[in-house]
Design a protein around this motif. Structure first.
Motif, PDB file in Angstrom:
ATOM      1  N   LEU A 136       0.849  -1.186   0.000  1.00  0.00           N
ATOM      2  CA  LEU A 136       0.000   0.000   0.000  1.00  0.00           C
ATOM      3  C   LEU A 136       0.882   1.232   0.000  1.00  0.00           C
ATOM      4  O   LEU A 136       1.681   1.446   0.921  1.00  0.00           O
ATOM      5  CB  LEU A 136      -0.921   0.023   1.224  1.00  0.00           C
TER       6      LEU A 136
ATOM      7  N   LEU B   3     -11.412   2.899  -1.193  1.00  0.00           N
ATOM      8  CA  LEU B   3     -11.935   1.562  -0.957  1.00  0.00           C
ATOM      9  C   LEU B   3     -13.239   1.691  -0.174  1.00  0.00           C
ATOM     10  O   LEU B   3     -13.430   2.653   0.574  1.00  0.00           O
ATOM     11  CB  LEU B   3     -10.934   0.701  -0.177  1.00  0.00           C
TER      12      LEU B   3
ATOM     13  N   THR C  96      -7.076  -1.913   5.013  1.00  0.00           N
ATOM     14  CA  THR C  96      -7.000  -2.146   3.579  1.00  0.00           C
ATOM     15  C   THR C  96      -6.742  -3.604   3.253  1.00  0.00           C
ATOM     16  O   THR C  96      -7.328  -4.158   2.318  1.00  0.00           O
ATOM     17  CB  THR C  96      -5.892  -1.268   2.966  1.00  0.00           C
TER      18      THR C  96
END
Length: 838
Positions: free
Chosen positions: A199, A207, A218
């Motif tokens: 990331l 998201l 995430t």
């Protein structure tokens, strides 16, 4: 009709002829001027070869021609006398311009640095990535750089173009892997050649439900990664418990991951530049974490530019800053704090109710109570480049949660006030010296300290009992890493590490009087080696790690393998395997033990009641990528031995006994992702079977408390414009197993206590978990140097009441003397964030 077509063709050819006549070689143009004005140009044929000029639209005088040539060419035209004119680069100054863009996304890079070397000139690109310089010396170069990208240096004369030249910068490659999919699911999420996922916080897109680039939230979109109780302090990778995840922050091992009892990440996502998640095939330089490794890295390059940012959401505010002291010295700092002890927002109220449901705080209505809760974290980093080959980096991070709970009651006209508290803190620091001895050989020497402390006291008014618990972890490590590059495709890495861990646990109870104090220390060392081979169609990393535990006089040898091979066009096969160990684990204190809050204490392996946890894992899969379509199918098998009943989170009659066992997890992960310029959509599915084996239980084999057989998620990201983005997604999975009391015989006597008489472990299962999340983001510029982003997120849009845990407590007012307690996930919860960067 035919004549009309011929006329159009003639006109078209004529326009091409006229257009061609506007361009002429510079040498030919100068010859014409010499004839027309009876002058002589002196120049080098080599200098002028290949140079083309656009002829003026009208006849010009000689002085006008010289002015025109000086303004439109790279050369300096100087009139010596009535006859001779020199043509050279000497002392020539030109106007240059350019546009700096990302080589992958083609988006402009705002505030990229442009330095004119040897000219004492510098500037930054504007909001559109553009830059413009006047009177720039032609015989120099321009260096274009941007944080997180490879810098490039170009001759100034290459920027003398109309229209302005586009300059593409490539993102810096990972130290351990190369990026093969730069925008995986969403922008900023990257797939690496070794199978790990990274990331990139600065490039994070959007998201479902998220308002920040939180790595621990995430990664839950990836197959095989779950959180059975929706807490980021309880990330379950391929059936493993949260304590089986190795958390590294700039090389420091961290023992605390969540604020607000796991609902918020403890790591500032805007300070963490990149975070990489590895499920299998780990590099041999990493130990611990038998389920996964999460490696978080902050900015490590001196930017020589003052920059920063800040923002807030409905729970906290934060800020960070980069301060250049000199060309060799820079300071990075950040801080974040909740305002939950000052202001209650709808988001805070939902988070509070979720954390304290069905416990003494939420259910106590007989007495007057007050609750004071807050959290904060801060970090500090010093970057010093000794010279071009040697650099020093020093880091400090501190994370803290604080909860004070007060009950006030009156007895016989006297008012009493009793206080309970829970404090969690993780302090980490490290120093790293990196040296590039030559073009092939480099080394890195680092040392870190990590200290985790939990202090808690719980006063129960009804029983007049005060219980205190103290848990302290202190870990230090020194590590030497060397890397030798045989060629562009083959690297050889070696290293050695020495590590010491000490863990203390102390429990006291006033009625009846009881005290227990334990302190353990473990010394361990290791050496490791690995070969990494990278070619166009093949990637292979073979490693070996030898661990020695001094106190146990025990060796553990751990091979690692990670291979990715192209078989036909766009289709790859991948094989990963590893043996790993870890010496720390968590003991879970259940909801009915302390204020109704599930908290965990770290304990250290003693090679007896708490053995070294050992794992072996292998996975095999295939990967297809073409035309922005990615398909990934992976099968895995994992066996972990040495777990204890105390750290698995299930209820049964022998949960408090010293039970040592294992679990076996196997399954298949599937992910398909299709992207276009404006849309990214994906579907993820995981099938898994996860079973315990405890020989002291009956039956000895039963489903894991983390067993989620089927898990399905789907999402859609839509970019209305480059600055406005929307995202929506859904999650559907099995409920987790739980244990019920024996029907008709719900309680038994255990010494002088009455306890729940549990039936076969994990025989029942909660109903399916279903959730719909959505989010949106909008980017805008307050000024040329200040960029802003607003994000909104909505969790559980349908407001479904998802049960995430069920257990039973003694209740003498109940017909069966037991009461069923259910805990639920977050209801419909909005959140909002606003950020600026400069």
């Amino acid at each position: 009709m035919i004549s009309k077509k011929l006329s159009l063709v003639f006109i078209f050819l004529l326009s091409l002829t006229i257009k061609a006549q506007n361009k002429i070689e510079l040498k030919s143009f100068l010859v014409e001027i010499e004839k027309q004005h009876d002058v002589k140009f002196t120049y080098s044929d080599d200098d002028l070869t290949g140079n083309v000029i656009t002829t003026p639209q009208k006849n010009l005088s000689l002085s006008e021609v010289i002015d025109y040539l000086n303004s439109t060419t790279l050369f300096n035209f100087k009139v010596l006398n009535d006859r001779f004119i020199t043509v050279s680069f000497l002392d020539k100054k030109i106007t240059i311009c350019g546009k700096v863009i990302d080589s992958q996304t083609l988006e402009p890079l705002t505030l990229a640095s442009i330095i004119i070397n040897n000219g004492n000139i510098g500037a930054n690109t504007d909001d559109n990535g553009d830059f413009f310089f006047k009177k720039t010396p032609i015989n120099t170069t321009a260096t274009i750089s941007y944080i997180g990208y490879n810098s490039i240096t170009l001759p100034v004369k290459e920027l003398f173009e109309t229209p302005c030249k586009e300059i593409s910068l490539n993102e810096l490659s990972e130290e351990l892997s190369e990026i093969i999919i730069p925008n995986f699911l969403t922008s900023g999420l990257q797939k690496n050649i070794d199978g790990s996922t990274t990331l990139n916080s600065k490039k994070f897109g959007i998201l479902p439900g998220l308002i920040e680039p939180d790595i621990l939230k995430t990664i839950k979109v990836l197959p095989g990664i779950e959180s059975v109780n929706e807490s980021i302090a309880n990330i379950n990778v391929r059936g493993g418990t949260n304590d089986q995840n190795l958390m590294l922050w700039d090389g420091i091992k961290m023992y605390h991951t969540g604020h607000f009892f796991g609902l918020i990440s403890a790591y500032n996502p805007y300070l963490t530049k990149k975070a990489t998640v590895i499920k299998n095939g780990t590099s041999s330089q990493f130990s611990d974490g038998v389920s996964s490794t999460v490696n978080m890295l902050t900015d490590n390059e001196i930017t020589r530019r003052f920059s920063g940012g800040g923002g807030f959401n409905l729970l906290s505010g934060d800020a960070f800053i980069h301060i250049p002291i000199s060309n060799k010295l820079e300071i990075h700092a950040s801080a974040r704090r909740s305002f939950t002890d000052i202001l209650n927002t709808p988001t805070y109220n939902n988070y509070f109710d979720r954390s304290f449901q069905e416990n003494s705080i939420a259910s106590n209505k007989e007495h007057k109570t007050t609750t004071n809760f807050y959290f904060y974290d801060y970090s500090f980093k010093v970057l010093y480049d000794i010279n071009n080959k040697h650099s020093l980096r020093a880091n400090l991070i501190n994370i803290k949660n604080n909860l004070d709970y007060t009950e006030e009651y009156t007895s016989e006209n006297t008012t009493f006030e009793e206080n309970s508290l829970l404090k969690q803190e993780n302090l980490g620091a490290n120093i790293t010296w990196k040296a590039n001895w030559n073009n092939r050989f480099s080394s890195e020497l680092s040392t870190f300290l990590s200290e985790y402390t939990i202090n808690s006291s719980d006063f129960n008014i009804d029983s007049n009992q005060l219980q205190t618990q103290f848990n302290n972890v202190l870990e230090t490590e020194i590590k030497l890493l060397t890397k030798y590059q045989f060629s562009d495709i083959l690297n050889f890495t070696n290293g050695a590490v020495f590590n010491e861990i000490g863990i203390a646990n102390k429990t006291t109870v006033n009625a009846p009087s009881y005290t227990k104090s334990v302190k353990d220390v473990l010394l361990k060392s290791a050496i490791f080696s690995e070969l990494e081979y990278k070619k166009k169609n093949t990637y292979a990393r073979l490693g070996l790690r030898a661990n020695y535990f001094h106190d146990f006089n025990q060796f553990l040898i751990e091979p690692r393998i990670n291979v990715r091979q192209k078989v036909i066009n766009n289709l790859y096969l991948k094989l990963k395997g590893e043996l790993k160990n870890q010496t720390t684990t968590q003991k879970i204190d259940f909801q009915d033990n302390f204020l109704g809050i599930e908290k965990r204490r770290w304990v250290l392996a003693d090679n007896d009641k708490t053995p070294i946890i050992k794992s072996k894992q292998i996975s095999f899969g295939t990967e297809f990528s073409k035309n922005n379509l990615q398909i990934d199918l992976t099968g895995f098998y994992k066996f972990v031995d040495g777990i204890t009943a105390a750290n698995q989170g299930f209820y049964n009659n022998v949960q408090t006994l010293n039970s040592i066992g294992s679990y076996e997890s196997k399954g298949v992960e599937f992910l398909i992702n299709k992207k276009s310029k404006k849309i990214s959509t994906w579907l993820s599915y995981t099938f898994a079977e996860n079973d315990y084996t405890f020989n002291t239980f009956s039956p000895s084999i039963f489903p894991s408390s983390l067993n989620i057989t089927h898990s399905l998620s789907a999402a859609l990201n839509y970019s209305i414009t480059p600055k406005i983005r929307l995202s929506a997604g859904t999650i559907l999975r099995n409920g987790t197993p739980y244990t019920t009391p024996v029907v008709g015989n719900e309680t038994i006597q255990y010494g002088d206590r009455t306890v729940v008489n549990y039936d076969t472990p994990n025989k029942e299962r909660l109903r399916n978990f279903f959730r719909v999340n959505a989010s949106g983001s909008y980017q805008f510029n307050i000024s040329n140097n200040i960029k802003s982003t607003v994000r909104v997120g909505f969790t559980n849009i349908t407001n479904r009441k998802n049960s995430i845990n069920t257990y039973y407590v003694i209740d003498n007012n109940s017909e069966t003397n037991v009461r069923k307690v259910n805990t639920y996930s977050l209801p419909f919860t909005p959140n909002l964030s606003f950020r600026i960067n400069f």
